[in-house]
Enzyme design. Structure first.
Site: not given
Ligand SMILES: Cc1cc2nc3c(=O)[nH]c(=O)nc-3n(C[C@H](O)[C@H](O)[C@H](O)COP(=O)(O)O)c2cc1C
Length: 318
Positions: A23, A25, A77, A107, A145, A206-207
């Site tokens: 997810p 945002a 979500q 979050c 999550k 994730n990450g």
């Molecule tokens: C712009 C942005 C918006 C995000 N919105 C959400 C969200 O709505 N819900 C959520 O669980 N995580 C949200 N996240 C977190 C991501 O889902 C993810 O857990 C995080 O970016 C780590 O993964 P990555 O290293 O692959 O980016 C958001 C992250 C970013 C950068």
């Protein structure tokens, strides 16, 4: 050890593969998810949607739940802190078309955190547990999550994973960073591994997954059943094809045109323009002269102007 691309099942849902879109945002709307599915994403998640917003019939909240007719395995979500409000959201007509619900317990943003929502639930085990079991009583398939803790060094991934499983969650997605890290740094693989070892439900890691090599490393280091990709998809949704080893070409212009065509009738010109300037700018990453090209996109005040700017960048449409 799970292999990249192998099927993943949870709560009776069968996914064709274990590479999922997280997810995001402001990004993972129906048009973007459709694109990610076209590159092979095993499952996609909406952005976080306020359970309270749904209760008060907030139109903007509802718009986030737009599904494309082709979407059969997308999860919505939700975020919130009141178990009854979250359960009511799960039972609402708005969520009926979704394959599953995901609960946001990660979050980090202050606005959410100070309301006791998102990652604040990592500090309130009884409430987190109540929320999950309340949502499960709706009969929906439910995943959670969460982050591995609030502060570096104070990790709780295994305990929280167990809590989720005991409360009835069908799957967990573990973001291997603490709240204070926001999105910076390597994920703590050992914490995701500890969560995986603590439960028997599927665990998605994730990450920091930006490539096939990252995905392989994540599965190897954590023993997780799948990976969830966030920013890499936002920068370029073709990353799913790359991770999965699928030979699908990337045509940025076609992707942008497709997103615009899907969004315009539903969201209107103003929102589509704001959204697509931003996304088209991401898709320019790594391209020669991208700073100038990006500036030309942000100068556009209409979809026609945006299409003309894209013609300049990519050449006229065929
Ligand atoms: C712009 C942005 C918006 C995000 N919105 C959400 C969200 O709505 N819900 C959520 O669980 N995580 C949200 N996240 C977190 C991501 O889902 C993810 O857990 C995080 O970016 C780590 O993964 P990555 O290293 O692959 O980016 C958001 C992250 C970013 C950068």
């Amino acid at each position: 050890m799970a292999e990249i691309g192998q099927p993943l099942a949870y709560g009776g849902i069968r996914l064709p593969n274990n590479v999922l879109l997280a997810p995001l945002a402001g990004y993972t709307d129906f048009a973007f998810r459709k694109l990610c599915y076209s590159f092979g994403a095993g499952m996609c998640f909406t952005e976080m949607v306020s359970a309270k917003g749904l209760r008060y019939n907030n139109e903007a909240t509802r718009a986030l739940l737009r599904l494309d007719p082709s979407e059969t395995r997308t999860a919505a979500q939700l975020f919130g802190s009141d178990p009854d409000v979250l359960r009511a959201a799960c039972e609402s007509e708005d969520l009926a078309p979704f394959a599953a619900i995901d609960l946001n317990m990660g979050c980090p943003v202050p606005k959410v955190f100070k309301n006791g929502e998102g990652s604040a639930l990592l500090a309130d085990f009884p409430r987190a547990s109540e929320i999950i079991s309340a949502c499960k009583r709706s009969g929906k398939v439910v995943s959670v999550k969460f982050r591995i803790g609030l502060e570096r060094g104070k990790y709780l991934a295994a305990d929280f994973a167990k809590l989720c499983e005991d409360a009835g969650a069908d799957m967990i997605a573990v973001h291997g960073r603490t709240r204070d890290c926001m999105y910076a740094g390597e994920p703590v693989y050992e914490q995701i591994a500890a969560a995986k070892a603590a439960v028997s439900i599927p665990v998605v890691a994730n990450g920091g997954v930006f490539s096939r090599a990252d995905a392989q490393k994540m599965l190897r280091e954590t023993g997780a059943d799948g990976v969830m990709v966030a920013r890499a998809a936002m920068y370029c949704p073709h990353v799913f094809a790359e991770i999965l080893g699928k030979d699908i070409p990337w045509d940025a212009r076609a992707a942008i045109d497709g997103q615009i065509a899907d969004m315009l009738p539903f969201y209107g010109e103003k929102f589509t323009l704001v959204q697509m300037r931003k996304m088209a700018a991401f898709y320019l990453r790594g391209r020669r002269g991208s700073a100038e090209a990006r500036a030309s996109l942000f100068a556009c005040n209409s979809i026609d102007a945006l299409r003309a700017a894209l013609d300049n960048i990519y050449g006229p449409r065929a």
